[in-house]
Design a protein around this motif. Structure first.
Motif, PDB file in Angstrom:
ATOM      1  N   ALA A  94       0.833  -1.217   0.000  1.00 32.31           N
ATOM      2  CA  ALA A  94       0.000   0.000   0.000  1.00 32.31           C
ATOM      3  C   ALA A  94       0.863   1.261   0.000  1.00 32.31           C
ATOM      4  O   ALA A  94       1.793   1.400   0.790  1.00 32.31           O
ATOM      5  N   GLY A  95       0.537   2.155  -0.934  1.00 36.68           N
ATOM      6  CA  GLY A  95       1.257   3.427  -1.022  1.00 36.68           C
ATOM      7  C   GLY A  95       2.401   3.425  -2.008  1.00 36.68           C
ATOM      8  O   GLY A  95       2.888   4.490  -2.405  1.00 36.68           O
ATOM      9  N   ARG A  96       2.852   2.256  -2.448  1.00 39.72           N
ATOM     10  CA  ARG A  96       3.959   2.177  -3.407  1.00 39.72           C
ATOM     11  C   ARG A  96       3.498   2.667  -4.778  1.00 39.72           C
ATOM     12  O   ARG A  96       2.414   2.321  -5.245  1.00 39.72           O
ATOM     13  N   ARG A  97       4.327   3.452  -5.445  1.00 33.52           N
ATOM     14  CA  ARG A  97       4.012   3.916  -6.802  1.00 33.52           C
ATOM     15  C   ARG A  97       4.348   2.807  -7.796  1.00 33.52           C
ATOM     16  O   ARG A  97       5.471   2.291  -7.809  1.00 33.52           O
ATOM     17  N   VAL A  98       3.371   2.454  -8.629  1.00 31.22           N
ATOM     18  CA  VAL A  98       3.548   1.347  -9.567  1.00 31.22           C
ATOM     19  C   VAL A  98       2.908   1.662 -10.922  1.00 31.22           C
ATOM     20  O   VAL A  98       2.074   2.561 -11.042  1.00 31.22           O
ATOM     21  N   TYR A  99       3.330   0.877 -11.907  1.00 29.12           N
ATOM     22  CA  TYR A  99       2.613   0.806 -13.183  1.00 29.12           C
ATOM     23  C   TYR A  99       1.726  -0.429 -13.039  1.00 29.12           C
ATOM     24  O   TYR A  99       2.205  -1.557 -13.101  1.00 29.12           O
ATOM     25  N   PRO A 100       0.409  -0.242 -12.813  1.00 23.68           N
ATOM     26  CA  PRO A 100      -0.469  -1.364 -12.468  1.00 23.68           C
ATOM     27  C   PRO A 100      -0.587  -2.417 -13.563  1.00 23.68           C
ATOM     28  O   PRO A 100      -0.584  -2.096 -14.760  1.00 23.68           O
ATOM     29  N   GLY A 101      -0.717  -3.666 -13.135  1.00 23.29           N
ATOM     30  CA  GLY A 101      -0.846  -4.773 -14.069  1.00 23.29           C
ATOM     31  C   GLY A 101      -2.087  -4.676 -14.935  1.00 23.29           C
ATOM     32  O   GLY A 101      -2.058  -5.027 -16.114  1.00 23.29           O
ATOM     33  N   PHE A 102      -3.205  -4.162 -14.376  1.00 24.08           N
ATOM     34  CA  PHE A 102      -4.435  -4.115 -15.170  1.00 24.08           C
ATOM     35  C   PHE A 102      -4.314  -3.135 -16.330  1.00 24.08           C
ATOM     36  O   PHE A 102      -4.901  -3.344 -17.401  1.00 24.08           O
ATOM     37  N   LEU A 103      -3.513  -2.069 -16.161  1.00 26.62           N
ATOM     38  CA  LEU A 103      -3.280  -1.141 -17.271  1.00 26.62           C
ATOM     39  C   LEU A 103      -2.395  -1.790 -18.336  1.00 26.62           C
ATOM     40  O   LEU A 103      -2.605  -1.605 -19.542  1.00 26.62           O
TER      41      LEU A 103
END
Length: 473
Positions: free
Chosen positions: A252-261
């Motif tokens: 929680a809170g980590r900046r990511v490039y989400p898998g669903f995108l």
């Protein structure tokens, strides 16, 4: 906010997906009242498809229990040997009670496969691992989903990726003296950087590097993937595809490039193909074609399982590989674990044989992008370099499926064998060595090799197999 909205929608859809699965089973059961309905098969197929379109796809397992080595079943024990915050070094240890087979596999080459961290899990290379296990001791990097890594475990940058690879190479070298490294797609760049830095420091470098379908020089024959990365600014990526992990995950809170995108982008590249594939699945369910439906499920269970990538790592990869072309320009500096910047100099590699592999129809890493590695590794003797082009193969065909097994793998196997040294236990060596160990390598001429074109491989393979065993390798 978008990530939280997606998770809310997914949570709301989950019970409907479960109900659809229950309805599919009800209508497919000939002993139930619903199963007596004349449209039962169609209703069951419709609910099954609805379930698969709405369900959540978790990380698949490798599921390699046995392999066939010259007609003998050899058991596989999968285990984690090094556990880092963002990656596990996974080993597939082989066991057999057949003495002749045991003696044979003991002396086989050791290969570290560096899997891509670009959306899908390392299990995408299941076929690669399974095939390699017949003739090699195999390790693989199994990258973790960033949304499951707590913030207290720190950041993850492209430099950390390079440092991880070096640590894994040293780990395998500490057990066997040396190893061979194979990188598939995205990791070709950080793997080359890792080995270059080891060479510059005077460390023992791997016996061979096999680079497969990677963007060493993304300027050559740019694809749609390259164009997107090259034509959008750094700020565009940061503002449009980077989100924080919601509170219901460990990261929680980590900046990511989400898998669903990422998955949305994968599907958007070829929507017609995926729509047809799902419609064919629906028809196969109605016909009762179990082999085809099972093949579809296996393929999409893997394809739909995606992981989040740490934002720092993703943005730096875009910048270094696709915008500044830092590797081929000779301007890439990597921060080592001690915080010191080191320049990546591929020309310093001198004792590691080099092979590049490309697919003729690769629409992700264009023609010439991987072959460019030979131009920048000028310190490797030409007799120790080789390029192979697989005719009729797309991106996935060079490491999975029939073309990989029948055409690409024999070339890779022969290359590794030509530069192999006897496997021997070595004392653990975690620190860089002062001198470079020379690899006993037989010369291999530099040439392009091509295979005759054949019919396109099916998107989803339609085969299965497995069995049992004992004793130690």
């Amino acid at each position: 906010m978008l990530y939280q909205l997606y998770e809310t929608q997914r949570s709301l859809m989950e019970p409907f997906s479960d109900l659809a699965l229950a309805a599919a089973k009800l209508y497919s059961n000939p002993l139930s009242v619903a199963g007596q309905n004349p449209f039962a098969q169609r209703l069951s197929a419709g609910y099954d498809l609805m379930h698969r379109l709405g369900k959540d796809y978790e990380k698949p397992e490798f599921g390699l229990r046995t392999i066939d080595v010259d007609g003998v079943d050899v058991a596989i024990h999968e285990r984690v040997e090094v556990n880092k915050p963002f990656c596990e070094l996974r080993r597939f240890k082989r066991f057999t009670d057949d003495t002749a087979t045991l003696d044979k596999i003991k002396g086989q080459p050791v290969v570290l496969i560096v899997a891509p961290l670009s959306g899908h899990y390392a299990t995408l290379l299941r076929d690669t691992v399974k095939t390699m296990l017949k003739d090699h001791k195999v390790y693989i990097t199994d990258w973790k989903n960033a949304r499951l890594v707590p913030l207290e475990d720190g950041e993850f940058h492209l430099d950390d990726y390079v440092n991880y690879v070096q640590e894994f190479i040293r780990h395998v070298q500490g057990k066997y003296g040396n190893c061979h490294v194979m990188s598939v797609c995205q990791p070709t760049v950080p793997v080359l950087a890792a080995v270059s830095l080891m060479a510059s420091r005077g460390e023992t470098t791997p016996l061979t590097m096999t680079m497969m379908g990677g963007p060493i020089d993304a300027r050559k024959s740019p694809t749609a993937v390259n164009n997107l990365a090259m034509n959008k600014s750094h700020s565009w990526f940061e503002n449009n595809v980077i989100y924080r992990v919601p509170s219901n995950f460990p990261g929680a809170g980590r900046r990511v490039y989400p898998g669903f995108l990422q998955h949305t982008g994968f599907v958007a590249m070829n929507p017609d193909h995926h729509a047809k594939s799902h419609y064919d699945y629906f028809k196969d369910l109605i016909k009762g074609d179990d082999a085809s439906t099972e093949a579809h499920r296996k393929f999409y269970d893997e394809y739909n399982a995606v992981l989040d990538m740490d934002a720092d790592y993703y943005l730096e990869t875009i910048h270094v590989v696709f915008q500044d072309f830092s590797l081929v320009s000779g301007t890439w500096d990597v921060k080592n674990p001690q915080g010191k910047l080191e320049r990546v100099k591929p020309a310093d590699i001198k004792t590691t044989a080099l092979m590049s592999v490309e697919g003729e129809l690769d629409d992700i890493s264009g023609a010439g992008q991987t072959e460019a590695v030979h131009d920048i590794c000028s310190g490797v003797p030409k007799s120790q370099q080789r390029h192979f082009e697989a005719k009729g193969a797309g991106h996935y065909g060079i490491f999975s499926g029939r073309r990989w097994r029948e055409h690409v793998y024999p070339q890779v196997k022969a290359f590794i064998k030509a530069h192999a040294t006897p496997v021997a236990k070595a004392a653990p060596a975690a620190k860089p060595a002062p001198a470079v160990a020379k690899s006993a390598a037989k010369p291999v001429s530099v040439k392009k090799v091509a295979i005759a074109p054949s019919k396109p491989a099916p998107t989803a393979p339609k085969t299965v197999a497995a069995k049992r065993s004992i004793k130690s390798k």
